[in-house]
Design a protein around this motif. Structure first.
Motif, short mmCIF file in Angstrom:
data_model
loop_
_atom_site.label_atom_id
_atom_site.label_comp_id
_atom_site.label_asym_id
_atom_site.label_seq_id
_atom_site.Cartn_x
_atom_site.Cartn_y
_atom_site.Cartn_z
N GLN A 265 0.82 -1.21 0.00
CA GLN A 265 0.00 0.00 0.00
C GLN A 265 0.86 1.27 0.00
OE1 GLN A 265 -3.33 -0.34 -0.45
NE2 GLN A 265 -3.21 1.86 -0.89
N LYS B 297 1.84 2.43 -3.62
CA LYS B 297 0.86 2.63 -4.68
C LYS B 297 1.07 3.94 -5.45
CE LYS B 297 -4.00 2.29 -5.84
NZ LYS B 297 -3.91 3.31 -6.90
N GLU B 298 1.25 5.04 -4.76
CA GLU B 298 1.42 6.32 -5.47
C GLU B 298 2.65 6.30 -6.36
OE1 GLU B 298 1.28 9.82 -3.12
OE2 GLU B 298 -0.63 9.34 -2.17
N ASP C 248 1.95 4.11 -9.42
CA ASP C 248 1.06 4.80 -10.36
C ASP C 248 1.78 5.91 -11.12
OD1 ASP C 248 -1.23 3.30 -10.01
OD2 ASP C 248 -2.01 4.56 -8.39
N HIS D 219 -3.30 -9.55 -2.69
CA HIS D 219 -2.61 -8.63 -3.59
C HIS D 219 -3.26 -8.56 -4.97
CE1 HIS D 219 -0.93 -12.57 -4.47
NE2 HIS D 219 -0.41 -12.10 -5.59
N TYR E 101 -5.38 -5.45 -5.20
CA TYR E 101 -4.45 -4.31 -5.21
C TYR E 101 -3.87 -4.12 -6.61
CZ TYR E 101 -0.13 -1.69 -4.24
OH TYR E 101 0.89 -0.76 -4.26
N ASN F 63 -6.15 -2.57 -9.32
CA ASN F 63 -6.46 -1.14 -9.21
C ASN F 63 -5.29 -0.23 -9.59
OD1 ASN F 63 -9.13 -1.51 -8.33
ND2 ASN F 63 -8.44 -1.92 -6.25
N LEU F 64 -4.15 -0.79 -9.96
CA LEU F 64 -3.04 0.04 -10.40
C LEU F 64 -3.25 0.53 -11.83
CD1 LEU F 64 -0.01 -1.99 -8.98
CD2 LEU F 64 -0.92 0.16 -8.09
#
Length: 296
Positions: free
Chosen positions: A78, A81-82, A85, A102, A105, A108-109
């Protein structure tokens, strides 16, 4: 290819070593500034061998990679993530986490191409700069989102100590791996024993077999596709290895309890089924996991 590996733990270093041996250019992304500059692998038939690689400390150094492998624990994803992305969307990602959590997770990328893998090797960190390859297994890779045209390049250089295979049904592969982990990790952690003890000690073997039986009764579509002999073979091939959950507990880290055992219990709940033996181990490990929470 230029391949980046996020995480220089046992699996990350194992992949780095064998992919470097296959002539790929390996870069590790690490967060700890005290990470040794030279990393090594120790195989069962040799002494330490240098892993040819580069180290970087920032995700923005990976913008020109052909592939990025994520080899960190699920609960560390988590925080990435930024940064993930922000990478170019065309860089493929390969996730090597245990368990099942995962997958959502990864979905959603923003990356266009995402693969996931199941790793059945036995490996452990001997020290900060050396990984020991303790048991040869198979790594299975499959597409999760999109398709990567260059995936065949991962399989070009065959290595009998690091076999790779592709699956068109990777979700089933991961579910089977989660069942295997649920059979091995909780019991080895509670008993504080290496994997081989689960098939060498009569009491532990009986408990493991009972968990196996209750899982097959719950997930009956796996009957004939997941044999007890596979469990015995994996424990034997990694007999000296401490499971990842046991190693985390011994070193005061948060264990991957929910993504492995919790995910299997949740899948059973969706079928209005219970896994009483596995759930008992899960509850015991929840209490032990509070030790790891203090070290995050």
């Amino acid at each position: 290819m230029k391949i980046a590996i996020i995480g220089a733990g046992s699996i990350g270093m194992l992949f780095g070593a064998y992919l470097a041996e296959a002539k790929h250019n390996i870069t590790f992304l690490v967060r700890n500034p005290n990470t040794p500059n030279n990393l090594y692998i120790e195989k069962s038939n040799t002494g330490e061998q240098l892993i040819p690689c580069n180290l970087v400390y920032s995700m923005d150094k990976l913008d020109d990679m052909d592939l990025i492998i994520l080899a960190v624990k699920y609960h560390h994803l988590q925080s990435l993530k930024e940064e993930l992305d922000a990478l170019p969307k065309n860089i493929p990602l390969l996730f090597l986490q245990n368990g099942l959590l995962h997958l959502s997770y990864a979905t959603n990328l923003k990356q266009e191409t995402i693969m996931v893998g199941s790793v059945l090797h036995g490996a452990t960190k001997k020290n900060a700069h050396t990984v020991q390859h303790l048991g040869v297994g198979v790594t299975t890779v499959g597409n999760w989102k999109g398709e990567w045209a260059r995936i065949g390049e991962l399989f070009l250089h065959h290595n009998e100590r690091f076999p790779l295979q592709f699956s068109t049904n990777i979700e089933d592969v991961l579910f089977k791996k989660a069942m295997l982990n649920s059979l091995i990790n909780p019991l080895t952690t509670i008993a504080r024993v290496p994997n081989g003890e689960l098939v060498q000690n009569i009491a532990y073997k009986t408990i493991a077999k009972n968990i196996y039986d209750e899982m097959l009764d719950t997930f009956d579509e796996w009957k004939g596709r997941f044999s007890w002999d596979e469990v015995v073979t994996l424990c034997t091939n990694t007999q000296f290895n401490h499971s990842s959950m046991l190693k985390d507990y011994e070193e005061g880290r948060l264990m991957e309890l929910d993504t492995i055992v919790g995910a299997i219990i949740e899948e059973a709940r969706k079928r209005n089924k219970k896994l009483p033996i596995l759930n008992t181990l899960y509850l015991l490990l929840q209490e032990k996991n509070k030790v790891g929470e203090r070290h995050l």
